[in-house]
Design an enzyme around this catalytic site. Structure first.
Site, mmCIF file in Angstrom:
data_model
loop_
_atom_site.group_PDB
_atom_site.id
_atom_site.type_symbol
_atom_site.label_atom_id
_atom_site.label_comp_id
_atom_site.label_asym_id
_atom_site.label_seq_id
_atom_site.Cartn_x
_atom_site.Cartn_y
_atom_site.Cartn_z
ATOM 1 N N HIS A 46 0.845 -1.195 0.000
ATOM 2 C CA HIS A 46 0.000 0.000 0.000
ATOM 3 C C HIS A 46 0.879 1.243 0.000
ATOM 4 O O HIS A 46 1.856 1.323 0.751
ATOM 5 C CB HIS A 46 -0.902 0.000 1.245
ATOM 6 C CG HIS A 46 -1.749 1.225 1.386
ATOM 7 N ND1 HIS A 46 -2.928 1.390 0.687
ATOM 8 C CD2 HIS A 46 -1.595 2.345 2.150
ATOM 9 C CE1 HIS A 46 -3.460 2.558 1.019
ATOM 10 N NE2 HIS A 46 -2.677 3.157 1.897
ATOM 11 N N TYR A 90 1.238 5.721 -5.564
ATOM 12 C CA TYR A 90 0.156 6.349 -4.803
ATOM 13 C C TYR A 90 0.686 7.139 -3.606
ATOM 14 O O TYR A 90 -0.093 7.597 -2.776
ATOM 15 C CB TYR A 90 -0.828 5.288 -4.321
ATOM 16 C CG TYR A 90 -1.644 4.703 -5.442
ATOM 17 C CD1 TYR A 90 -2.856 5.272 -5.811
ATOM 18 C CD2 TYR A 90 -1.193 3.603 -6.165
ATOM 19 C CE1 TYR A 90 -3.600 4.759 -6.852
ATOM 20 C CE2 TYR A 90 -1.926 3.082 -7.213
ATOM 21 C CZ TYR A 90 -3.129 3.663 -7.551
ATOM 22 O OH TYR A 90 -3.863 3.156 -8.594
ATOM 23 N N GLU A 173 -4.965 -5.377 -8.150
ATOM 24 C CA GLU A 173 -5.406 -4.454 -7.114
ATOM 25 C C GLU A 173 -6.323 -5.203 -6.155
ATOM 26 O O GLU A 173 -7.247 -5.893 -6.582
ATOM 27 C CB GLU A 173 -6.152 -3.285 -7.764
ATOM 28 C CG GLU A 173 -6.543 -2.185 -6.813
ATOM 29 C CD GLU A 173 -7.096 -0.984 -7.558
ATOM 30 O OE1 GLU A 173 -6.569 0.119 -7.375
ATOM 31 O OE2 GLU A 173 -8.066 -1.151 -8.331
#
Length: 560
Positions: A46, A90, A173
């Site tokens: 993550h 991200y 994902e």
């Protein structure tokens, strides 16, 4: 009744023959059994934004506000991926992308057994219907219930949904129910935040490793695929070169001739073309001369037009910070070739040539700024542009060095201004209404020859009835997913721009995924929507003395 028949009936009853359908009945259309599995101590990755590095290491908690992972209620959850390099993408602060900062990547692990349920589709309405779930309750909330886990978990303690990360990508994902995600243990994989404003550089350098095993798109040889460049060295060399260029006699003289804002665009381009040629005579840029023959982007006219356009966007009072960089950098067709300069440097010091190309680009843009009235010190402007162009170099270089995939057009492509655009399938061209939920529509985009930019997309909407799911609308280039920044304009149109520059052509294809959300089951009629087409905007051109973007319109059909 014979004993054999009685035994068969008894066994059938014990096995559930004649009973209600099993948990997996009817699920084949939405579940990919070949990619679903049960695993002990299941781990994924993550990416975390700056400012949250410390808090996430204390455990996963559902945010009290914000999107909570997705704008769509069905898909609110904790997102992770099997690829730590994709997760790194991200870690940039989307609210302040020009800060240079990035967060971190963490590895998250569930205790015990976890069932990963691979999905074939991302339409929540279809998934809930085929799996026999409530059509009114959010999908991810139902995934976390004991009933769902009992039906689909195959004995595991929880179920995690998975979808392809992006078209053309082998990455996956994962969508985790927020309550279930609290059980995840968190381990720091890599921290970019400690690098401060150089955090994004560290992030891109880290991400570059992701394509180390992929074949190079260009024909100059595999040794140039995903070159391991030292961006700190490149930055220092670039700034040194800029100072050297500024003090060089011929360049200094040319700078003093810089016209003001009132000069015509044609005169401005002529001046910048001459400035470009003068700069190339500087001894610090000698390596570039050996590359110019194979890289058309070094034509002075291209650089001049690019610099003028960059300056005009920077001068705009309405443009935000993101538009002043990524939008400006994606105006001119062929500018993507700058990022491929290393491919033409087979027998040279690639790092040196990268630094030289960035220095020249920076100087050109800094010199163009006064042409539109932006009074900024040339050194300051150039240094700031170094940050932007290095990021652009990394993004496009990584994208170009990903394995290309076949566009797989299933409808006739629309050819215009050098682009080729089509719906992926006929079904993608149909927007169905009369139900609550979401639908995804895929558009294939490429260019016939020279690399061309995709600047933005215009999506027709009906507020409250047909809205764009901003968090799921994205564009993928050779398997690399690029998020889009979307905002409503004029009430019935949503404008979306890639968060990183996107180029297509010469074997590079893009897949635009548009996600629409319907908050009402009310039918929509074609006369309610402002436009019956989706507009893809490309490079800028001049028509009747007015600057406009090349526009390709793909028409869709409304059906109930």
């Amino acid at each position: 009744m014979s004993r054999k028949l009685f035994a068969s009936i008894l066994i059938g009853a014990l096995l559930g023959i004649g009973a209600p359908p099993s948990a997996h009945a009817g699920a084949d259309d939405v579940v990919d059994s070949s990619k679903s599995f049960v695993m002990e101590n299941f781990s994924s990755y993550h990416g975390t934004k700056p400012g949250y590095v410390d808090s996430i290491q204390k455990g996963i908690q559902k945010p009290k506000s914000g999107t909570q992972g997705n704008y769509d209620d069905d898909w609110k959850g904790f997102y992770s991926t099997d690829n730590k390099y994709d997760a790194a993408g991200y870690s940039v602060d989307n609210e302040n992308p020009l800060s240079g900062k990035a967060g971190d990547v963490v590895k998250v692990t569930y205790p015990g057994l976890t069932k990963v349920l691979a999905l074939k589709v991302d339409n929540a309405e279809t998934i809930k219907k085929e799996l026999g779930l409530s059509l009114t309750e959010p999908l991810m909330e139902q995934v976390g219930t004991e009933e769902f886990i009992k039906r689909f978990g195959d004995g595991a303690s929880r179920v995690v949904l998975s979808l392809p990360f992006a078209e053309g990508s082998s990455s996956v994902e994962y969508i985790n129910n927020w309550e279930q995600a609290k059980a995840l243990s968190v381990k720091l994989e890599i921290n970019f935040e400690t690098r401060g404003k150089r955090g994004q550089d560290a992030m891109y350098e880290y991400m570059a490793q992701a394509c180390a095993g992929n074949r190079v798109r260009r024909s100059v040889g595999g040794s140039l695929s995903c070159i391991n460049l030292d961006w700190d060295v490149i930055r220092d060399k670039t700034k040194t070169k800029i100072e050297s260029l500024k003090e060089h006699g011929p360049i200094k003289n040319k700078m003093s001739e810089s016209p003001n804002k009132t000069v015509s665009e044609e005169k401005a381009k002529q001046y910048l073309e001459e400035f470009h040629q003068t700069a190339l005579e500087h001894p610090e840029l000698s390596e570039l001369k050996t590359v110019t023959g194979t890289n058309r982007v070094f034509a002075g006219a291209n650089y001049a037009a690019w610099a003028v356009n960059v300056a005009q966007v920077i001068d705009s009072e309405t443009a935000d910070n993101l538009e002043k960089t990524t939008a400006a950098l994606s105006i001119l067709p062929g500018i993507g070739s700058v990022m491929g300069i290393a491919d033409g440097a087979v027998h040279h010091n690639t790092e040196e040539i990268v630094a030289q190309s960035i220095a020249l680009s920076s100087l050109m843009v800094a010199q163009a700024i006064p042409l539109v009235g932006e009074l900024v010190d040339i050194g300051f402007a150039a240094y700031n542009f170094v940050e932007s162009i290095i990021n652009l170099f990394q993004v496009v270089h990584n994208s170009y060095n990903r394995s290309a995939y076949s566009p797989g057009h299933k409808t006739q492509p629309f050819l215009h201004d050098g682009y080729a655009v089509s719906w992926n399938t006929v079904e993608d061209s149909i927007i169905r209404t009369g139900f609550q939920g979401e639908s995804g529509h895929d558009i294939k985009i490429t260019a016939e020859n020279t690399p061309l930019p995709i600047a933005s997309v215009l999506l027709p909407t009906i507020p409250g009835k047909l809205d764009v799911n901003k968090s799921k609308t994205h564009i993928s280039v050779n398997g690399r997913k690029i998020r889009m920044r979307c905002r409503a304009i004029d009430g019935d149109v949503t404008f979306c721009r890639p968060k990183s520059p996107v180029y297509v052509g010469n074997g590079v294809h893009a897949n635009l995924h548009v996600a629409f959300h319907r908050s009402s089951s009310e039918k929509i009629h074609s006369n309610e929507i402002s436009s019956d087409s989706i507009g893809v905007l490309g490079y800028q051109k001049t028509v009747d003395h007015t600057k406009v973007n090349s526009k390709l319109s793909l028409f869709f059909e409304i059906k109930s």
